[in-house]
Design a protein around this motif. Structure first.
Motif, mmCIF file in Angstrom:
data_model
loop_
_atom_site.group_PDB
_atom_site.id
_atom_site.type_symbol
_atom_site.label_atom_id
_atom_site.label_comp_id
_atom_site.label_asym_id
_atom_site.label_seq_id
_atom_site.Cartn_x
_atom_site.Cartn_y
_atom_site.Cartn_z
ATOM 1 N N LEU A 93 126.298 85.743 34.376
ATOM 2 C CA LEU A 93 126.917 85.297 33.171
ATOM 3 C C LEU A 93 125.947 85.183 32.043
ATOM 4 O O LEU A 93 126.234 85.631 31.062
ATOM 5 N N GLY A 94 124.812 84.783 32.283
ATOM 6 C CA GLY A 94 123.723 84.753 31.211
ATOM 7 C C GLY A 94 123.503 86.248 31.012
ATOM 8 O O GLY A 94 123.018 86.435 29.529
ATOM 9 N N LEU A 95 123.385 87.232 31.526
ATOM 10 C CA LEU A 95 123.225 88.643 31.462
ATOM 11 C C LEU A 95 124.188 89.254 30.581
ATOM 12 O O LEU A 95 123.888 89.889 29.452
ATOM 13 N N PHE A 96 125.307 88.830 31.001
ATOM 14 C CA PHE A 96 126.529 89.335 30.137
ATOM 15 C C PHE A 96 126.386 88.579 28.623
ATOM 16 O O PHE A 96 126.679 89.348 27.593
ATOM 17 N N VAL A 97 126.238 87.481 28.530
ATOM 18 C CA VAL A 97 126.046 86.766 27.158
ATOM 19 C C VAL A 97 124.911 87.366 26.352
ATOM 20 O O VAL A 97 125.085 87.552 25.300
ATOM 21 N N CYS A 98 123.760 87.564 27.143
ATOM 22 C CA CYS A 98 122.544 88.123 26.341
ATOM 23 C C CYS A 98 122.928 89.428 25.744
ATOM 24 O O CYS A 98 122.713 90.119 24.632
ATOM 25 N N LEU A 99 123.644 90.440 26.642
ATOM 26 C CA LEU A 99 124.229 91.649 26.274
ATOM 27 C C LEU A 99 125.105 91.710 25.001
ATOM 28 O O LEU A 99 125.119 92.257 23.998
ATOM 29 N N LEU A 100 126.082 90.619 25.076
ATOM 30 C CA LEU A 100 126.891 90.450 23.998
ATOM 31 C C LEU A 100 126.321 90.025 22.608
ATOM 32 O O LEU A 100 126.254 90.481 21.249
ATOM 33 N N LEU A 101 125.366 88.990 22.839
ATOM 34 C CA LEU A 101 124.672 88.458 21.666
ATOM 35 C C LEU A 101 123.672 89.475 21.062
ATOM 36 O O LEU A 101 123.475 89.308 19.731
ATOM 37 N N ASP A 102 123.243 90.420 22.095
ATOM 38 C CA ASP A 102 121.941 91.409 21.217
ATOM 39 C C ASP A 102 122.797 92.192 20.090
ATOM 40 O O ASP A 102 122.532 92.179 18.863
ATOM 41 N N GLY A 103 124.123 92.767 20.647
ATOM 42 C CA GLY A 103 124.663 93.415 19.447
ATOM 43 C C GLY A 103 125.616 92.604 18.330
ATOM 44 O O GLY A 103 125.654 92.996 17.289
ATOM 45 N N SER A 104 125.793 91.520 18.798
ATOM 46 C CA SER A 104 126.426 90.305 17.818
ATOM 47 C C SER A 104 125.709 89.877 16.873
ATOM 48 O O SER A 104 126.011 89.873 15.729
ATOM 49 N N LEU A 105 124.375 89.406 17.384
ATOM 50 C CA LEU A 105 123.466 88.997 16.201
ATOM 51 C C LEU A 105 122.832 89.879 15.335
ATOM 52 O O LEU A 105 122.581 89.592 14.185
ATOM 53 N N SER A 106 122.874 91.226 15.820
ATOM 54 C CA SER A 106 122.388 92.299 15.173
ATOM 55 C C SER A 106 123.499 92.733 13.904
ATOM 56 O O SER A 106 123.168 92.912 12.797
ATOM 57 N N HIS A 107 124.544 92.410 14.379
ATOM 58 C CA HIS A 107 125.780 92.599 13.376
ATOM 59 C C HIS A 107 125.868 91.476 12.481
ATOM 60 O O HIS A 107 126.092 91.701 11.083
ATOM 61 N N VAL A 108 125.973 90.160 12.781
ATOM 62 C CA VAL A 108 126.124 89.119 12.084
ATOM 63 C C VAL A 108 124.807 88.925 11.369
ATOM 64 O O VAL A 108 125.272 88.494 9.838
ATOM 65 N N TRP A 109 123.737 88.906 11.570
ATOM 66 C CA TRP A 109 122.485 88.774 10.753
ATOM 67 C C TRP A 109 122.068 90.138 10.354
ATOM 68 O O TRP A 109 120.749 90.295 9.930
ATOM 69 N N ALA A 110 122.771 91.262 10.099
ATOM 70 C CA ALA A 110 122.170 92.655 9.683
ATOM 71 C C ALA A 110 121.496 92.366 8.392
ATOM 72 O O ALA A 110 120.429 93.069 8.273
ATOM 73 N N PRO A 111 121.841 91.672 7.349
ATOM 74 C CA PRO A 111 120.942 91.655 6.175
ATOM 75 C C PRO A 111 119.816 90.808 6.493
ATOM 76 O O PRO A 111 118.713 91.353 5.675
#
Length: 178
Positions: free
Chosen positions: A13-31
């Protein structure tokens, strides 16, 4: 025993959350993450894999198979080049195991090993992208404008998440009492 502990649920579950967060954080905090000329990459999956090795507490998590699976998902989800993360994630786990045998476990040695893992991961990733022509950035610019910010971001992640993840693993590795 991995399959008898709570880690059989917590780790994937933690690995899955980290996978999602890696892409999501890069998208949300792209600026923030990709402000010219700097770019930094969130590497929470590597953080999770490295800390999992340090905190498994005698319960041997099958990290290599999970790292391969996470690499396939990351290749499809993040990079789009099948094979790079699938090979690099297990190599980072193996590198962590190799270095961990030479040092006494502590916060400072763990952060040092994580630092080396990040440098190796990011540099091999850079070389692979340079080899196939995805990037044409010079090595000096890569060091100053990509590797340094990536290391800074992920070392902050390490410092902030080290003790909460350690507590989570401590809870997950203790036996249930009834």
């Amino acid at each position: 025993m991995y399959r008898l502990s709570r880690l059989k649920y917590v780790f994937p579950l933690g690995l899955f959350v980290c996978l999602l967060l890696d892409g999501s954080l890069s998208h949300v905090w792209a600026p923030l993450f990709f402000r010219y000329p700097y770019s930094m990459a969130s590497e929470l999956v590597i953080l999770w894999l490295v800390l999992s090795y340090f905190f498994e507490d005698g319960i041997e998590i099958p990290l290599i198979p999970f790292a391969i699976a996470a690499g396939v998902v990351a290749d499809v989800y993040i990079s789009g080049i099948l094979g790079l993360y699938m090979v690099l994630f297990p190599c980072i786990v193996a590198l962590t195991r190799m270095f961990a045998h030479y040092f006494t476990p502590s916060f400072l040695t763990n952060i040092m090993i994580f630092f080396v893992d990040l440098v190796v991961f990011a540099t091999v990733n850079y070389w692979a992208y340079s080899l196939i022509g995805v990037t044409s950035v010079g090595f000096g610019d890569y060091l100053a404008f990509s590797l340094a910010p990536t290391l800074a971001l992920n070392l902050v992640y390490f410092v902030v998440l080290y003790w909460p993840i350690r507590s989570l693993y401590s809870w997950a590795t203790t036996e249930k009492t009834m």
